[in-house]
Scaffold this motif. Structure first.
Motif, PDB file in Angstrom:
ATOM      1  N   GLU A  55       0.819  -1.207   0.000  1.00  0.00           N
ATOM      2  CA  GLU A  55       0.000   0.000   0.000  1.00  0.00           C
ATOM      3  C   GLU A  55       0.859   1.267   0.000  1.00  0.00           C
ATOM      4  O   GLU A  55       0.624   2.203  -0.760  1.00  0.00           O
ATOM      5  CB  GLU A  55      -0.917   0.024   1.231  1.00  0.00           C
ATOM      6  CG  GLU A  55      -2.109  -0.923   1.143  1.00  0.00           C
ATOM      7  CD  GLU A  55      -2.938  -0.885   2.413  1.00  0.00           C
ATOM      8  OE1 GLU A  55      -2.490  -0.269   3.405  1.00  0.00           O
ATOM      9  OE2 GLU A  55      -4.026  -1.465   2.417  1.00  0.00           O
ATOM     10  N   ASN A  56       1.860   1.284   0.885  1.00  0.00           N
ATOM     11  CA  ASN A  56       2.673   2.488   1.022  1.00  0.00           C
ATOM     12  C   ASN A  56       3.746   2.591  -0.052  1.00  0.00           C
ATOM     13  O   ASN A  56       4.085   3.688  -0.491  1.00  0.00           O
ATOM     14  CB  ASN A  56       3.323   2.518   2.413  1.00  0.00           C
ATOM     15  CG  ASN A  56       2.315   2.764   3.513  1.00  0.00           C
ATOM     16  OD1 ASN A  56       2.004   3.899   3.839  1.00  0.00           O
ATOM     17  ND2 ASN A  56       1.773   1.685   4.075  1.00  0.00           N
ATOM     18  N   LEU A  59       2.287   4.097  -3.287  1.00  0.00           N
ATOM     19  CA  LEU A  59       1.657   5.417  -3.256  1.00  0.00           C
ATOM     20  C   LEU A  59       2.321   6.331  -4.287  1.00  0.00           C
ATOM     21  O   LEU A  59       3.540   6.516  -4.265  1.00  0.00           O
ATOM     22  CB  LEU A  59       1.776   6.040  -1.862  1.00  0.00           C
ATOM     23  CG  LEU A  59       0.832   5.516  -0.776  1.00  0.00           C
ATOM     24  CD1 LEU A  59       1.185   6.153   0.559  1.00  0.00           C
ATOM     25  CD2 LEU A  59      -0.620   5.815  -1.130  1.00  0.00           C
ATOM     26  N   VAL A 167       2.555  12.268   3.436  1.00  0.00           N
ATOM     27  CA  VAL A 167       2.170  10.918   3.031  1.00  0.00           C
ATOM     28  C   VAL A 167       1.559  10.167   4.213  1.00  0.00           C
ATOM     29  O   VAL A 167       0.513   9.530   4.101  1.00  0.00           O
ATOM     30  CB  VAL A 167       3.393  10.156   2.481  1.00  0.00           C
ATOM     31  CG1 VAL A 167       3.065   8.678   2.281  1.00  0.00           C
ATOM     32  CG2 VAL A 167       3.859  10.771   1.165  1.00  0.00           C
ATOM     33  N   TRP A 168       2.203  10.266   5.357  1.00  0.00           N
ATOM     34  CA  TRP A 168       1.799   9.495   6.531  1.00  0.00           C
ATOM     35  C   TRP A 168       0.452   9.949   7.068  1.00  0.00           C
ATOM     36  O   TRP A 168      -0.369   9.139   7.503  1.00  0.00           O
ATOM     37  CB  TRP A 168       2.861   9.631   7.621  1.00  0.00           C
ATOM     38  CG  TRP A 168       2.939   8.459   8.539  1.00  0.00           C
ATOM     39  CD1 TRP A 168       3.784   7.395   8.460  1.00  0.00           C
ATOM     40  CD2 TRP A 168       2.125   8.215   9.693  1.00  0.00           C
ATOM     41  NE1 TRP A 168       3.558   6.517   9.480  1.00  0.00           N
ATOM     42  CE2 TRP A 168       2.535   6.989  10.254  1.00  0.00           C
ATOM     43  CE3 TRP A 168       1.081   8.913  10.296  1.00  0.00           C
ATOM     44  CZ2 TRP A 168       1.954   6.450  11.391  1.00  0.00           C
ATOM     45  CZ3 TRP A 168       0.490   8.371  11.437  1.00  0.00           C
ATOM     46  CH2 TRP A 168       0.938   7.163  11.972  1.00  0.00           C
ATOM     47  N   THR A 169       0.191  11.268   7.050  1.00  0.00           N
ATOM     48  CA  THR A 169      -1.041  11.804   7.638  1.00  0.00           C
ATOM     49  C   THR A 169      -2.096  12.157   6.599  1.00  0.00           C
ATOM     50  O   THR A 169      -3.143  12.683   6.953  1.00  0.00           O
ATOM     51  CB  THR A 169      -0.729  13.073   8.466  1.00  0.00           C
ATOM     52  OG1 THR A 169      -0.197  14.082   7.590  1.00  0.00           O
ATOM     53  CG2 THR A 169       0.271  12.779   9.559  1.00  0.00           C
ATOM     54  N   GLU A 170      -1.807  11.880   5.323  1.00  0.00           N
ATOM     55  CA  GLU A 170      -2.725  12.206   4.232  1.00  0.00           C
ATOM     56  C   GLU A 170      -3.070  13.700   4.220  1.00  0.00           C
ATOM     57  O   GLU A 170      -4.227  14.103   4.146  1.00  0.00           O
ATOM     58  CB  GLU A 170      -4.003  11.354   4.330  1.00  0.00           C
ATOM     59  CG  GLU A 170      -3.732   9.857   4.195  1.00  0.00           C
ATOM     60  CD  GLU A 170      -5.004   9.030   4.262  1.00  0.00           C
ATOM     61  OE1 GLU A 170      -6.069   9.600   4.568  1.00  0.00           O
ATOM     62  OE2 GLU A 170      -4.934   7.820   4.003  1.00  0.00           O
ATOM     63  N   THR A 171      -2.021  14.512   4.331  1.00  0.00           N
ATOM     64  CA  THR A 171      -2.147  15.963   4.292  1.00  0.00           C
ATOM     65  C   THR A 171      -1.565  16.470   2.979  1.00  0.00           C
ATOM     66  O   THR A 171      -0.586  15.913   2.477  1.00  0.00           O
ATOM     67  CB  THR A 171      -1.386  16.602   5.473  1.00  0.00           C
ATOM     68  OG1 THR A 171      -1.865  16.042   6.693  1.00  0.00           O
ATOM     69  CG2 THR A 171      -1.574  18.103   5.516  1.00  0.00           C
ATOM     70  N   SER A 172      -2.150  17.511   2.427  1.00  0.00           N
ATOM     71  CA  SER A 172      -1.679  18.065   1.154  1.00  0.00           C
ATOM     72  C   SER A 172      -0.215  18.497   1.257  1.00  0.00           C
ATOM     73  O   SER A 172       0.132  19.368   2.064  1.00  0.00           O
ATOM     74  CB  SER A 172      -2.540  19.264   0.759  1.00  0.00           C
ATOM     75  OG  SER A 172      -1.943  19.988  -0.294  1.00  0.00           O
ATOM     76  N   LYS A 361      -4.153  20.133  10.383  1.00  0.00           N
ATOM     77  CA  LYS A 361      -3.027  19.215  10.145  1.00  0.00           C
ATOM     78  C   LYS A 361      -1.864  19.903   9.447  1.00  0.00           C
ATOM     79  O   LYS A 361      -0.700  19.544   9.671  1.00  0.00           O
ATOM     80  CB  LYS A 361      -3.493  18.010   9.327  1.00  0.00           C
ATOM     81  CG  LYS A 361      -4.412  17.064  10.074  1.00  0.00           C
ATOM     82  CD  LYS A 361      -4.542  15.724   9.380  1.00  0.00           C
ATOM     83  CE  LYS A 361      -5.208  15.830   8.036  1.00  0.00           C
ATOM     84  NZ  LYS A 361      -5.370  14.497   7.389  1.00  0.00           N
TER      85      LYS A 361
END
Length: 433
Positions: A55-56, A59, A167-172, A361
């Motif tokens: 999954e990672n 990405l 990537v880790w926190t799904e932040t832009s 975030k």
């Protein structure tokens, strides 16, 4: 044992492994895998681990990390960093502490190409230290300046740590990049002003350098063109809506190659070394990120995260009080862990709290970046101090740390300012949107 007790036992085991010298990525991976095997058996645990890797590892946005690392390595190997320092030295070197001021600005500019604090210190240190010695600078001030200025790469885009956090926190990642600009500029200017004042009061700390003619200064501006072009390609592509961060990283690599070739500085040796270093660093980061995700999922499986949120909610902390508590936590962790390890180790616990309290975030990513700057120059670990020690082996570690303390205090002030005035980080992303 209950699930929660198993989770807390796993945390203690992981910390014990880290204290014994096991790399943090392997410690998290071994503990989470052993815990999953204990709870579900070998086959389901192995399936979870392989799925997490897939999954990672697949990405699309994660492609930006090795490409930005490669871009920085190519810029270093082809001499673009030397051009940066030469230009700023000609313009600023005649001031009190001018050489130190030039090194701070050069580090900030180089951070906009490499995005890596260790690379910044390892690159600028060997290049600038002979100049500090030549002009009789106080070596504690000189080494402390270089070790501290290298940390500016954590905030200035394209920061590799911001890519990992995004990537880790799904932040832009685009928002994180633009949010770091104002705090980085504020900190850079503050460093420069503090150096100029200190060296004006005590000229022996940083004597004035030679004063170049206006013609020489203006001619030196042409040497900034490669860096300005690279930054323009990367950031302009992202914020002009033309490219994603991953695409801009790829175009940035091509841009460095094209510029270096046009300047007749591109060699197969430079390409080979750049590729090797970028692959080595990317592999290390990938292991830490993936094992961090694995460990986070294990904690969720054992309900440790839910338990921690419930306990902290019982304390009745507001968002500001929580930020002050996290400031103390990260400051203490920075004395024992490197920046990446500190970030990945704490995010599984901290992010649910951040989201629960409604903290932005993007803002928290910048706050965390400032705390990682502190960690990089905090004793006894101080990763950039360790790099600086290898560059200047005749200067003691304690002397380098002494030179870092004023910059450490200024960075703490920036962290306090971010807590008191979040718009310092959030204003630019809001304007871009």
């Amino acid at each position: 044992m209950t699930l929660v007790e198993i989770g807390y036992f796993a945390m203690a085991a992981m910390l014990a492994l880290i204290l014994l010298g096991v790399p943090i990525g392997w410690a998290m991976g071994l503990v989470s895998l052993a815990g999953e095997i204990y709870l579900t058996g070998f086959t389901p645990a192995a399936a979870k681990l392989s799925l997490t890797f897939w999954e990672n590892g697949s990405l699309y946005v994660f492609i930006a990390l090795p490409l930005f690392l490669l871009m920085g390595q190519l810029a270093y190997r082809t001499g673009i960093t030397e051009d940066l320092f030469d230009c700023f030295h000609k313009w600023l070197g005649h001031m009190p502490g001018g050489l130190a001021v030039a090194s701070v600005v050069s580090n900030a500019a180089y951070g906009a190409v490499t995005g890596n604090s260790v690379a910044s210190v390892a690159t600028m240190g060997p290049m600038v230290m002979p100049q500090f010695r030549k002009y009789g600078y106080n070596l504690s001030l000189a080494t402390g300046t270089l070790a501290s200025a290298g940390t500016l790469a954590v905030l200035v885009p394209p920061s590799t740590l911001m890519v990992i956090y995004g990537v880790w926190t799904e932040t832009s990642i685009a928002d994180l990049f633009i949010a770091g600009i104002v705090p980085c500029v504020v900190l850079t200017i503050t460093y420069c002003v503090a150096l100029a004042i200190a060296c004006q009061i005590k000229p022996g700390l940083g004597p004035k350098g030679p004063k170049y003619s206006w013609g020489a200064r203006i001619r030196s501006l042409s040497r900034l063109a490669p860096t300005v072009a690279i930054i323009g390609i990367v950031l302009g592509g992202i914020y002009g809506g033309l490219m994603t961060p991953s695409e801009s990283a790829a175009v940035g690599v091509f841009g460095v190659l094209a510029i270096a070739a046009a300047m007749r500085r591109l060699t197969w040796g430079a390409i080979s070394k750049s590729l090797k270093d970028a692959v080595r660093t990317s592999g290390m980061v990938f292991v830490i990120v993936v094992t961090g995700v694995t460990f986070s999922r294990f904690l969720m499986h054992t309900h440790v995260t839910e338990n921690a949120i419930a306990v902290i909610n019982g304390w009745g902390l507001g968002s500001t009080t929580l930020m002050l508590a996290l400031f103390v936590l990260y400051f203490l962790l920075g004395a024992a862990l490197d920046a990446l390890g500190m970030m990945i180790l704490t995010l599984p616990f901290v992010m649910p709290l951040i989201i629960h309290l409604g903290v932005d975030k993007v803002w928290f990513g910048i706050f965390l970046g400032v705390m990682m700057e502190l960690a990089a120059v905090s004793p006894p670990v101080g990763i950039t101090v360790a790099v600086m020690r290898s560059v200047a082996p005749d200067v003691s570690t304690s002397a380098i740390f002494r030179g870092c303390y004023p910059f450490l205090a200024l960075t703490i002030l920036l962290a306090a300012l971010l807590i008191a005035w979040p718009q310092l980080a959030l204003w630019m992303p809001a304007q871009m949107r």
